[in-house]
Design an enzyme around this catalytic site. Structure first.
Site, PDB file in Angstrom:
ATOM      1  N   THR A  13       5.410  -4.629  -0.946  1.00 50.60           N
ATOM      2  CA  THR A  13       4.406  -3.748  -0.342  1.00 50.60           C
ATOM      3  C   THR A  13       3.058  -3.877  -1.033  1.00 50.60           C
ATOM      4  O   THR A  13       2.012  -3.747  -0.391  1.00 50.60           O
ATOM      5  CB  THR A  13       4.919  -2.282  -0.403  1.00 50.60           C
ATOM      6  OG1 THR A  13       6.121  -2.220   0.362  1.00 50.60           O
ATOM      7  CG2 THR A  13       3.929  -1.294   0.173  1.00 50.60           C
ATOM      8  N   THR A  87       9.317  -3.170  -4.426  1.00 53.08           N
ATOM      9  CA  THR A  87       9.993  -2.195  -5.291  1.00 53.08           C
ATOM     10  C   THR A  87      11.507  -2.098  -5.049  1.00 53.08           C
ATOM     11  O   THR A  87      12.229  -1.621  -5.916  1.00 53.08           O
ATOM     12  CB  THR A  87       9.361  -0.799  -5.113  1.00 53.08           C
ATOM     13  OG1 THR A  87       9.435  -0.454  -3.734  1.00 53.08           O
ATOM     14  CG2 THR A  87       7.929  -0.768  -5.594  1.00 53.08           C
ATOM     15  N   ASP A  88      11.970  -2.553  -3.875  1.00 53.53           N
ATOM     16  CA  ASP A  88      13.392  -2.349  -3.546  1.00 53.53           C
ATOM     17  C   ASP A  88      14.338  -3.014  -4.555  1.00 53.53           C
ATOM     18  O   ASP A  88      15.376  -2.448  -4.904  1.00 53.53           O
ATOM     19  CB  ASP A  88      13.705  -2.893  -2.141  1.00 53.53           C
ATOM     20  CG  ASP A  88      13.017  -2.098  -1.042  1.00 53.53           C
ATOM     21  OD1 ASP A  88      12.470  -1.019  -1.340  1.00 53.53           O
ATOM     22  OD2 ASP A  88      13.033  -2.559   0.120  1.00 53.53           O
TER      23      ASP A  88
END
Ligand SMILES: NC(=O)C[C@H](N)C(=O)O
Length: 322
Positions: A13, A87-88
């Protein structure tokens, strides 16, 4: 003296933007190219876009590529490295790097929860803070750290705790190791040193399973195959399993498939405490390995790194235990 910092963009992102319909998509041009730094003259930023993928597309092969690039950077005279990442799966890449890079060079992993053109976007801010941390002399010898939302977390224990909140990265049980405030990098605690294994290849078929009330043998039986290299189980509470799973756990142990146990609890450490059928004392005696303090996804990376380094038996147990 100018400090050279290697910037490795991998996607996520932090490199994406929102379209008119509110959907978040990858960009051609990385929005982080617009960064402005206060102490720019003291830093030389060398930027490489090693990947441009959402982090659910990360895998151990890509993590290894990143690790090898950072290991090479030290010989090229870099002072530190910053990795931007979705970030996942950020916590998995971060621990992979921490376990496989043995140098004292500061390595900082960062990301964003809001894309570049959203109101309150945190990407540029986190990126700038990460560069500050990577160029700080305080960060030398700290291992790989994750910098998000003005906090510094050890790569070993940090985890994503919220689907959307910018304060998503937390370190359960132990807390962050530092904070960044008013442009100053402040470390408040150090964590135990660990063994580094600078691997050049990664094994596959290392699985992660979560235990639940009433769990039987089905899932474990499906993993009891010659191709399976290892299994991590997120066990119940302090590290216990439903009694119905015991025959299949025994069969896996007999087939010499390493089984590593962590707790599915958000806080605390899995330990062989309970002496009842399926309790930790039983499981430990069977040869199941306890991994202290890591969550399931991180223990899986640690097992994968240990196996990729060729560890087995007692050596593997010692590596996982520490
Ligand atoms: N905030 C993010 O970066 C989430 C995104 N799905 C990723 O991991 O690539």
């Amino acid at each position: 003296m100018t400090k050279k910092i290697l910037i490795l963009h991998t996607g996520g992102t932090i490199s994406m933007s929102e379209d008119e319909s509110g959907k978040i998509k990858p960009n051609e041009r990385n929005p982080l190219a617009n960064i402005s730094l206060k102490n720019k003259s003291e830093l030389e930023l060398v930027t490489e876009e090693i990947f441009n993928v959402p982090s659910p597309h990360m895998n151990p092969e890509r993590m290894l590529q990143l690790s090898l690039r950072i290991r090479q950077a030290e010989a090229e005279g870099f002072y530190g490295a910053v990795v931007t990442h979705g970030t996942d799966t950020l916590e998995e890449t971060a621990i992979f790097l921490d376990l496989t890079i043995s140098s004292n060079m500061p390595v900082v992993v960062t990301g964003a929860m809001r894309s570049s053109n959203e109101i309150g976007s945190d990407g540029l801010y986190n990126f700038r803070t990460a560069i500050m941390v990577a160029s700080s002399k305080e960060s030398v010898g700290k291992g790989v750290v994750v910098v998000m939302n003005d906090e510094i977390h050890s790569a070993r224990y940090v985890t994503k705790t919220h689907t959307t909140n910018v304060a998503t990265f937390r370190t359960p049980t132990f807390g962050p190791i530092g904070i960044v405030s008013e442009g100053h990098v402040n470390y408040v605690q150090t964590i135990k040193p660990q063994q580094h294994l600078p691997i050049n290849y990664v094994v596959d078929q290392v699985f992660l399973v979560k235990a639940y009330a009433g769990m039987g043998t089905e899932l474990l039986r499906a993993l009891n195959q010659t191709a399976t290299n290892g299994i991590v189980i997120e066990a119940l509470g302090a590290g216990n399993m439903p009694p119905e799973t015991l025959p299949e756990l025994q069969a896996l142990v007999e087939h010499k498939i390493p089984i590593v146990l962590v707790s599915r609890c958000f806080n605390g450490i899995a330990e062989p405490v309970y002496d009842y059928q399926g309790g930790g004392v039983n499981l430990n005696k069977m040869g199941i390995i306890y991994c202290r303090g890591l969550n399931g996804q991180k223990a899986r990376i640690k097992l994968l790194v240990g196996l990729s380094a060729g560890l087995s038996g007692l050596e593997l147990k010692k590596y996982i235990n520490n």
